[in-house]
Design a protein around this motif. Structure first.
Motif, PDB file in Angstrom:
ATOM      1  N   SER A 152       0.851  -1.193   0.000  1.00 45.93           N
ATOM      2  CA  SER A 152       0.000   0.000   0.000  1.00 45.93           C
ATOM      3  C   SER A 152       0.881   1.235   0.000  1.00 45.93           C
ATOM      4  O   SER A 152       1.766   1.384   0.850  1.00 45.93           O
ATOM      5  CB  SER A 152      -0.909   0.005   1.233  1.00 45.93           C
ATOM      6  N   ASN A 153       0.638   2.117  -0.954  1.00 42.74           N
ATOM      7  CA  ASN A 153       1.396   3.362  -1.047  1.00 42.74           C
ATOM      8  C   ASN A 153       0.438   4.545  -1.011  1.00 42.74           C
ATOM      9  O   ASN A 153      -0.617   4.525  -1.660  1.00 42.74           O
ATOM     10  CB  ASN A 153       2.220   3.402  -2.336  1.00 42.74           C
ATOM     11  N   GLU A 154       0.809   5.557  -0.257  1.00 39.59           N
ATOM     12  CA  GLU A 154      -0.040   6.737  -0.086  1.00 39.59           C
ATOM     13  C   GLU A 154       0.490   7.875  -0.942  1.00 39.59           C
ATOM     14  O   GLU A 154       1.695   8.140  -0.991  1.00 39.59           O
ATOM     15  CB  GLU A 154      -0.082   7.151   1.387  1.00 39.59           C
ATOM     16  N   PHE A 155      -0.452   8.575  -1.601  1.00 41.63           N
ATOM     17  CA  PHE A 155      -0.087   9.671  -2.493  1.00 41.63           C
ATOM     18  C   PHE A 155      -0.928  10.906  -2.174  1.00 41.63           C
ATOM     19  O   PHE A 155      -2.098  10.789  -1.813  1.00 41.63           O
ATOM     20  CB  PHE A 155      -0.330   9.283  -3.963  1.00 41.63           C
ATOM     21  N   PRO A 165       4.033  10.861  -4.294  1.00 40.18           N
ATOM     22  CA  PRO A 165       4.212   9.912  -3.186  1.00 40.18           C
ATOM     23  C   PRO A 165       4.478  10.620  -1.851  1.00 40.18           C
ATOM     24  O   PRO A 165       5.345  11.484  -1.770  1.00 40.18           O
ATOM     25  CB  PRO A 165       5.424   9.093  -3.617  1.00 40.18           C
ATOM     26  N   VAL A 166       3.731  10.230  -0.835  1.00 45.79           N
ATOM     27  CA  VAL A 166       3.935  10.797   0.500  1.00 45.79           C
ATOM     28  C   VAL A 166       5.340  10.459   1.007  1.00 45.79           C
ATOM     29  O   VAL A 166       5.955  11.243   1.726  1.00 45.79           O
ATOM     30  CB  VAL A 166       2.863  10.254   1.474  1.00 45.79           C
ATOM     31  N   SER A 167       5.854   9.313   0.583  1.00 43.54           N
ATOM     32  CA  SER A 167       7.194   8.899   1.020  1.00 43.54           C
ATOM     33  C   SER A 167       8.261   9.900   0.611  1.00 43.54           C
ATOM     34  O   SER A 167       9.260  10.089   1.321  1.00 43.54           O
ATOM     35  CB  SER A 167       7.534   7.524   0.445  1.00 43.54           C
ATOM     36  N   GLN A 168       8.066  10.587  -0.515  1.00 43.72           N
ATOM     37  CA  GLN A 168       9.059  11.575  -0.964  1.00 43.72           C
ATOM     38  C   GLN A 168       9.057  12.809  -0.056  1.00 43.72           C
ATOM     39  O   GLN A 168      10.087  13.468   0.082  1.00 43.72           O
ATOM     40  CB  GLN A 168       8.802  11.971  -2.413  1.00 43.72           C
ATOM     41  N   PHE A 169       7.927  13.098   0.536  1.00 46.76           N
ATOM     42  CA  PHE A 169       7.864  14.209   1.492  1.00 46.76           C
ATOM     43  C   PHE A 169       8.519  13.794   2.806  1.00 46.76           C
ATOM     44  O   PHE A 169       9.192  14.605   3.454  1.00 46.76           O
ATOM     45  CB  PHE A 169       6.406  14.619   1.729  1.00 46.76           C
ATOM     46  N   GLU A 170       8.335  12.534   3.184  1.00 49.62           N
ATOM     47  CA  GLU A 170       8.949  12.027   4.410  1.00 49.62           C
ATOM     48  C   GLU A 170      10.464  11.949   4.275  1.00 49.62           C
ATOM     49  O   GLU A 170      11.194  12.117   5.255  1.00 49.62           O
ATOM     50  CB  GLU A 170       8.367  10.647   4.732  1.00 49.62           C
ATOM     51  N   GLN A 171      10.951  11.732   3.052  1.00 51.58           N
ATOM     52  CA  GLN A 171      12.383  11.655   2.807  1.00 51.58           C
ATOM     53  C   GLN A 171      13.019  13.023   2.579  1.00 51.58           C
ATOM     54  O   GLN A 171      14.240  13.135   2.482  1.00 51.58           O
ATOM     55  CB  GLN A 171      12.650  10.774   1.580  1.00 51.58           C
ATOM     56  N   GLY A 172      12.184  14.066   2.489  1.00 52.20           N
ATOM     57  CA  GLY A 172      12.708  15.403   2.279  1.00 52.20           C
ATOM     58  C   GLY A 172      12.971  15.753   0.831  1.00 52.20           C
ATOM     59  O   GLY A 172      13.561  16.799   0.533  1.00 52.20           O
ATOM     60  N   ILE A 173      12.531  14.887  -0.106  1.00 53.75           N
ATOM     61  CA  ILE A 173      12.706  15.172  -1.527  1.00 53.75           C
ATOM     62  C   ILE A 173      11.752  16.278  -1.970  1.00 53.75           C
ATOM     63  O   ILE A 173      12.110  17.169  -2.744  1.00 53.75           O
ATOM     64  CB  ILE A 173      12.468  13.894  -2.365  1.00 53.75           C
ATOM     65  N   ALA A 185      12.156  20.257  -2.790  1.00 50.82           N
ATOM     66  CA  ALA A 185      12.834  20.671  -1.552  1.00 50.82           C
ATOM     67  C   ALA A 185      14.202  21.274  -1.818  1.00 50.82           C
ATOM     68  O   ALA A 185      14.657  22.143  -1.075  1.00 50.82           O
ATOM     69  CB  ALA A 185      12.957  19.486  -0.603  1.00 50.82           C
ATOM     70  N   THR A 186      14.894  20.814  -2.854  1.00 55.70           N
ATOM     71  CA  THR A 186      16.252  21.296  -3.151  1.00 55.70           C
ATOM     72  C   THR A 186      16.232  22.610  -3.922  1.00 55.70           C
ATOM     73  O   THR A 186      16.875  23.592  -3.532  1.00 55.70           O
ATOM     74  CB  THR A 186      17.032  20.249  -3.961  1.00 55.70           C
ATOM     75  N   ALA A 187      15.467  22.651  -5.001  1.00 53.76           N
ATOM     76  CA  ALA A 187      15.441  23.846  -5.851  1.00 53.76           C
ATOM     77  C   ALA A 187      14.479  24.916  -5.347  1.00 53.76           C
ATOM     78  O   ALA A 187      14.587  26.084  -5.719  1.00 53.76           O
ATOM     79  CB  ALA A 187      15.069  23.449  -7.277  1.00 53.76           C
ATOM     80  N   GLY A 188      13.525  24.514  -4.482  1.00 50.69           N
ATOM     81  CA  GLY A 188      12.540  25.478  -3.978  1.00 50.69           C
ATOM     82  C   GLY A 188      11.538  25.913  -5.023  1.00 50.69           C
ATOM     83  O   GLY A 188      10.928  26.970  -4.916  1.00 50.69           O
ATOM     84  N   VAL A 189      11.376  25.099  -6.073  1.00 47.90           N
ATOM     85  CA  VAL A 189      10.474  25.432  -7.172  1.00 47.90           C
ATOM     86  C   VAL A 189       9.121  24.764  -6.946  1.00 47.90           C
ATOM     87  O   VAL A 189       9.051  23.568  -6.625  1.00 47.90           O
ATOM     88  CB  VAL A 189      11.060  24.956  -8.522  1.00 47.90           C
ATOM     89  N   LYS A 190       8.055  25.542  -7.136  1.00 47.29           N
ATOM     90  CA  LYS A 190       6.718  24.979  -6.970  1.00 47.29           C
ATOM     91  C   LYS A 190       6.436  23.966  -8.072  1.00 47.29           C
ATOM     92  O   LYS A 190       6.660  24.233  -9.259  1.00 47.29           O
ATOM     93  CB  LYS A 190       5.657  26.081  -6.996  1.00 47.29           C
TER      94      LYS A 190
END
Length: 278
Positions: A152-155, A165-173, A185-190
């Motif tokens: 199960s993957n949450e988006f 993917p919610v996992s990318q937010f948890e990883q700081g990507i 998160a790195t480039a700060g681009v919406k």
């Protein structure tokens, strides 16, 4: 002088009461059509309702109508109170053989009380839902869970129909800013925009094990009060504006009675459905 008289006279107050009241009836219909999506069920119910909530809080034309609605509610309430006080002062001593029950219905004699109860409901309703939608920094964003290969993957659901993917937010990507905007998160681009999950807030409120049942009952009782207010107010508004003729009055009266029953009834079904069925 004429403008002042139009606002201060009893006739003027009744005229503005009628105008704002009829406008608020239109608002009720629009609000009901949006809220009925809570009854649609299925996997798309949340997304459809949240799309409606986003549209109602972001569309420029709707925002303008919202401000007009807020003004109409306040003006209608204040004008009604002033009119009730003025009528009371005009006849401080009751007639010795007064029998209002013989000439008027209960709702018409208690419009000020009914209106006050509705105003209290509106305030509490806005505190529980409207204010959270607009100002709550912890407002959840809509997510969807997808099963794939036994996992199960949450988006997060985005407004362009894609998933992040919610996992990318948890990883700081990826990160969330401004409550709805998704950023690199790195480039700060919406990158994308998400939906505030008002559906989740609404369902959780009415299904809350501590107060959900009480909230559902109170909401239903508020709709009963609204029904009585509309039962007299709808037809009275047209009468105050001079739309009183043998040809049209019966239709207006019957339509007003149906409106005062159907609209509050459909509103009342929503919390009961959420609490007992959903």
């Amino acid at each position: 002088m004429a403008k002042s008289a139009l606002l201060k006279s009893s006739l003027g107050k009744k005229y503005w009461m009628a105008l704002t009241g009829l406008f608020l009836c239109l608002f009720l219909v629009g609000h009901l059509l949006g809220n009925l999506q809570l009854l649609s069920g299925g996997k798309d119910a949340a997304l459809n309702f949240n799309k409606y909530a986003l549209f109602m809080t972001s569309n420029p034309a709707v925002k303008l109508l919202s401000y007009l609605t807020y003004f109409s509610i306040l003006f209608h309430a204040v004008d009604g109170i002033l009119l009730a006080v003025k009528n009371k002062k005009a006849r401080p001593i009751q007639y010795a053989k007064e029998n209002p029950q013989a000439n008027t219905i209960w709702a018409s004699r208690n419009m000020a009380v009914l209106g006050t109860l509705i105003l209290v409901f509106i305030v509490t309703h806005m505190v529980n839902f409207w204010s959270k939608m607009h100002f709550d920094e912890n407002m959840p964003l809509q997510t969807i869970t997808i099963e794939n290969g036994g996992a199960s993957n949450e988006f997060y659901v985005t407004t362009d129909g894609s998933y992040l993917p919610v996992s990318q937010f948890e990883q700081g990507i990826l990160e969330i800013k401004n409550r709805t905007d998704f950023y690199d998160a790195t480039a700060g681009v919406k990158m994308k925009e998400g939906y505030k999950d008002l559906y989740k807030i609404t369902v959780a409120f009415f299904k809350n094990p501590d107060y959900g049942l009480i909230a559902s009952i109170l909401y239903t009782l508020a709709m009963v009060v609204l029904g009585f207010h509309l039962y007299h107010g709808f037809g009275s508004a047209f009468q105050s504006m001079g739309a009183n003729s043998p040809k049209y009055t019966p239709f207006i009266t019957n339509f007003g009675k149906a409106f005062s029953i159907l609209v509050p009834l459909l509103f009342a079904i929503i919390p009961l459905y959420i609490h007992f069925i959903l």
